[in-house]
Design an enzyme around this catalytic site. Structure first.
Site, PDB file in Angstrom:
ATOM      1  N   HIS A   1      50.707  10.641  19.215  1.00 19.55           N
ATOM      2  CA  HIS A   1      51.568  10.784  18.052  1.00 19.55           C
ATOM      3  C   HIS A   1      51.947  12.247  17.908  1.00 19.55           C
ATOM      4  CE1 HIS A   1      53.115  10.377  13.990  1.00 19.55           C
ATOM      5  NE2 HIS A   1      53.187   9.093  14.253  1.00 19.55           N
TER       6      HIS A   1
ATOM      7  N   ASP B   1      51.116   1.390  16.154  1.00 24.96           N
ATOM      8  CA  ASP B   1      51.619   0.268  16.940  1.00 24.96           C
ATOM      9  C   ASP B   1      50.543  -0.418  17.758  1.00 24.96           C
ATOM     10  OD1 ASP B   1      54.294   0.474  16.167  1.00 24.96           O
ATOM     11  OD2 ASP B   1      54.509   2.230  17.434  1.00 24.96           O
TER      12      ASP B   1
HETATM   13  N1  COA Z   1      49.665   8.114  27.078  1.00 20.67           N
HETATM   14  C1  COA Z   1      49.296   9.069  27.950  1.00 20.67           C
HETATM   15  N2  COA Z   1      49.559  10.373  27.782  1.00 20.67           N
HETATM   16  C2  COA Z   1      50.211  10.716  26.672  1.00 20.67           C
HETATM   17  C3  COA Z   1      50.619   9.776  25.696  1.00 20.67           C
HETATM   18  C4  COA Z   1      50.324   8.437  25.931  1.00 20.67           C
HETATM   19  N3  COA Z   1      50.695   7.480  25.083  1.00 20.67           N
HETATM   20  N4  COA Z   1      51.251  10.404  24.689  1.00 20.67           N
HETATM   21  C5  COA Z   1      51.264  11.701  25.014  1.00 20.67           C
HETATM   22  N5  COA Z   1      50.628  11.891  26.210  1.00 20.67           N
HETATM   23  C6  COA Z   1      50.441  13.169  26.900  1.00 20.67           C
HETATM   24  C7  COA Z   1      51.748  13.552  27.595  1.00 20.67           C
HETATM   25  O1  COA Z   1      51.816  13.035  28.904  1.00 20.67           O
HETATM   26  C8  COA Z   1      51.675  15.046  27.550  1.00 20.67           C
HETATM   27  O2  COA Z   1      50.788  15.452  28.563  1.00 20.67           O
HETATM   28  P1  COA Z   1      51.007  16.871  29.338  1.00 20.67           P
HETATM   29  O3  COA Z   1      50.822  17.919  28.270  1.00 20.67           O
HETATM   30  O4  COA Z   1      49.941  16.866  30.366  1.00 20.67           O
HETATM   31  O5  COA Z   1      52.388  16.819  29.884  1.00 20.67           O
HETATM   32  C9  COA Z   1      51.011  15.334  26.186  1.00 20.67           C
HETATM   33  O6  COA Z   1      50.215  14.167  25.913  1.00 20.67           O
HETATM   34  C10 COA Z   1      52.014  15.559  25.064  1.00 20.67           C
HETATM   35  O7  COA Z   1      52.897  14.447  25.084  1.00 20.67           O
HETATM   36  P2  COA Z   1      54.357  14.419  24.418  1.00 20.67           P
HETATM   37  O8  COA Z   1      55.088  13.202  24.872  1.00 20.67           O
HETATM   38  O9  COA Z   1      55.006  15.751  24.649  1.00 20.67           O
HETATM   39  O10 COA Z   1      53.989  14.293  22.905  1.00 20.67           O
HETATM   40  P3  COA Z   1      55.017  14.048  21.767  1.00 20.67           P
HETATM   41  O11 COA Z   1      54.394  14.559  20.528  1.00 20.67           O
HETATM   42  O12 COA Z   1      56.375  14.561  22.120  1.00 20.67           O
HETATM   43  O13 COA Z   1      55.176  12.464  21.751  1.00 20.67           O
HETATM   44  C11 COA Z   1      54.906  10.192  21.364  1.00 20.67           C
HETATM   45  C12 COA Z   1      54.622  11.612  20.847  1.00 20.67           C
HETATM   46  C13 COA Z   1      54.512   9.184  20.299  1.00 20.67           C
HETATM   47  C14 COA Z   1      56.405  10.023  21.658  1.00 20.67           C
HETATM   48  C15 COA Z   1      54.086   9.970  22.649  1.00 20.67           C
HETATM   49  O14 COA Z   1      52.712  10.118  22.373  1.00 20.67           O
HETATM   50  C16 COA Z   1      54.359   8.618  23.293  1.00 20.67           C
HETATM   51  O15 COA Z   1      55.336   8.466  24.025  1.00 20.67           O
HETATM   52  N6  COA Z   1      53.487   7.587  23.035  1.00 20.67           N
HETATM   53  C17 COA Z   1      53.672   6.286  23.594  1.00 20.67           C
HETATM   54  C18 COA Z   1      54.720   5.503  22.804  1.00 20.67           C
HETATM   55  C19 COA Z   1      54.220   5.072  21.433  1.00 20.67           C
HETATM   56  O16 COA Z   1      53.148   4.512  21.294  1.00 20.67           O
HETATM   57  N7  COA Z   1      55.060   5.334  20.414  1.00 20.67           N
HETATM   58  C20 COA Z   1      54.775   4.954  19.039  1.00 20.67           C
HETATM   59  C21 COA Z   1      54.588   6.148  18.178  1.00 20.67           C
HETATM   60  S1  COA Z   1      54.060   5.676  16.555  1.00 20.67           S
END
Ligand code: COA
Length: 376
Positions: A259, A313
């Site tokens: 998140h 979720d």
């Molecule tokens: N599974 C595995 N690794 C994850 C992850 C996940 N669900 N969410 C984040 N990470 C890792 C990323 O790969 C990244 O790793 P790195 O630093 O080695 O590159 C790091 O954590 C930061 O991720 P990032 O996508 O930049 O974080 P964000 O704050 O931009 O994104 C979300 C937040 C929610 C978009 C992201 O966690 C995600 O895509 N989650 C899965 C989708 C989901 O469940 N969405 C519902 C949100 S309520």
């Protein structure tokens, strides 16, 4: 040249008193009320009022609001023609977005700054959302629309319209709590979209239909559908460890985890997990739950240090499927709840409104030469 902050991460986009999150402590509060207290003691309709008008309603205020939410489930008859005209194999979120835009065309009002006009639109929109979702599902399945019942609460009426069966009391309460949990969440992508559209002084139907569009994406509302697909792909709890190793090695995102704001377990995931357990006691345990609990353990073991924990979720899909809500209605159910938050932000945006017009960092060329088409 201003510095570009991708995703505007950490950049305040508005001043808001609607909800508050402390991502380190796992705290979420609506108008100062912790989500745990509201989930235990309130109802979605009362929470909607709280978000919209800032305080818990007095008895007379709530009775009037509840009555309007009940009677305004009678949407214009031609809305059912609109729903029938939509492709039944399309995604219900697209149907919902189209329906909300269409519903706005039946509104004769233009001055939504007038308080009673705004209040009327709010109850029309909140009341119509579940009706349109349930009607789309019935119509695409070749079934008759089940007429709404004004005396039921939002969740119970939705289950009634979806199935045509008297809703189970526990099922209705569990769905009602799920709606409370999804009703607002500070400046997320769809709320930001709602506020941007609101800032143009577009009408609230357009504001909500735009927010519905923003909620469709798999990184936002669409994630809850993917979580259930993911659990089904993994299968038994014994398969989880190897599956997580594979995902982590391939640097693939695991749906339902991570998140932007929470760096601990999302408090809503904890409450939903408790609701899933309540449902299992009454309706029987689902094997996917064991897979989910093992997945949580294995992911947190490997990625917990990076702040990757279950989000809202993760357990919502398990709860909704136990309520026999079709997978592709999970995000529309999220939208039904979040409409309360979107409209609260719309009201807030209207006070001292300034149209959003951010800057950009130009990354293109200058003084490009125009070459006639045959000489290129
Ligand atoms: N599974 C595995 N690794 C994850 C992850 C996940 N669900 N969410 C984040 N990470 C890792 C990323 O790969 C990244 O790793 P790195 O630093 O080695 O590159 C790091 O954590 C930061 O991720 P990032 O996508 O930049 O974080 P964000 O704050 O931009 O994104 C979300 C937040 C929610 C978009 C992201 O966690 C995600 O895509 N989650 C899965 C989708 C989901 O469940 N969405 C519902 C949100 S309520």
């Amino acid at each position: 040249m201003p510095e570009l902050i991708p995703g505007l991460a950490g950049v305040p986009a508005a001043e808001s008193a609607v909800s508050f999150i402390d991502g380190q402590k796992g705290l979420l509060a609506y108008r100062g009320h912790p989500i745990q207290v509201l989930a235990e003691r309130s109802t979605f309709q009362e929470v909607a009022w709280l978000l919209l008008y800032g305080t818990l309603p007095k008895r007379a205020e709530f009775d009037g609001f509840r009555e309007q939410l009940g009677t305004r489930r009678e949407i214009p008859e031609r809305m059912y023609d609109v729903i029938r005209a939509l492709p039944g194999n399309g995604h219900p979120m697209d149907a919902l977005q189209a329906c909300m835009a269409s519903l706005g065309m039946f509104s004769r009002h233009t001055d939504f700054r007038d308080a009673s006009t705004a209040d009327e639109a709010i109850t029309r929109i909140l009341a119509a959302m579940p009706v349109m979702v349930a009607a789309f599902d019935r119509i695409r399945g070749g079934e008759d629309v089940v007429p709404p019942r004004p005396e039921l609460d939002t969740a119970a009426n939705f289950l009634w319209m979806l199935t045509g069966e008297e809703p189970d009391e526990l099922a209705a309460r569990v769905l009602d709590v799920a709606l409370i949990l999804h009703a607002d969440h500070t400046m997320n992508a769809s709320t930001f979209a709602a506020r941007v559209v609101a800032s143009t002084e577009a009408d609230p139907y357009t504001v909500v239909s735009s927010a519905i569009g923003a909620l469709t994406g798999p990184l936002h509302g669409g994630a809850n559908e993917r979580v259930l697909d993911q659990l089904r792909d993994i299968g038994e709890a014994e398969s989880v460890e190897a599956w997580v190793d594979g995902q982590v090695a391939a640097k693939k995102k695991i749906m339902g985890f991570g998140h932007r704001v929470y760096k601990v377990k999302d408090p809503r995931a904890d409450i939903l997990q408790g609701l899933a357990i309540d449902l299992f006691e009454k309706l029987g345990r689902t094997p996917l739950y064991d897979t989910a609990v093992t997945l949580e353990d294995e992911v947190v073991k490997r990625l917990g240090d990076k702040g990757i924990h279950p989000n809202v979720d993760f357990y919502s899909g398990i709860v909704y499927s136990k309520l026999q809500i079709p997978i592709d209605l999970f995000t529309p159910v999220f939208a039904m709840a979040r409409t309360a938050g979107w409209l609260a932000h719309w009201r807030e945006q209207m006070v001292d409104n300034k149209i959003f017009r951010p800057a950009q960092v130009y990354a293109g060329v200058h003084d490009a030469e125009y070459v006639p088409i045959d000489e290129r």
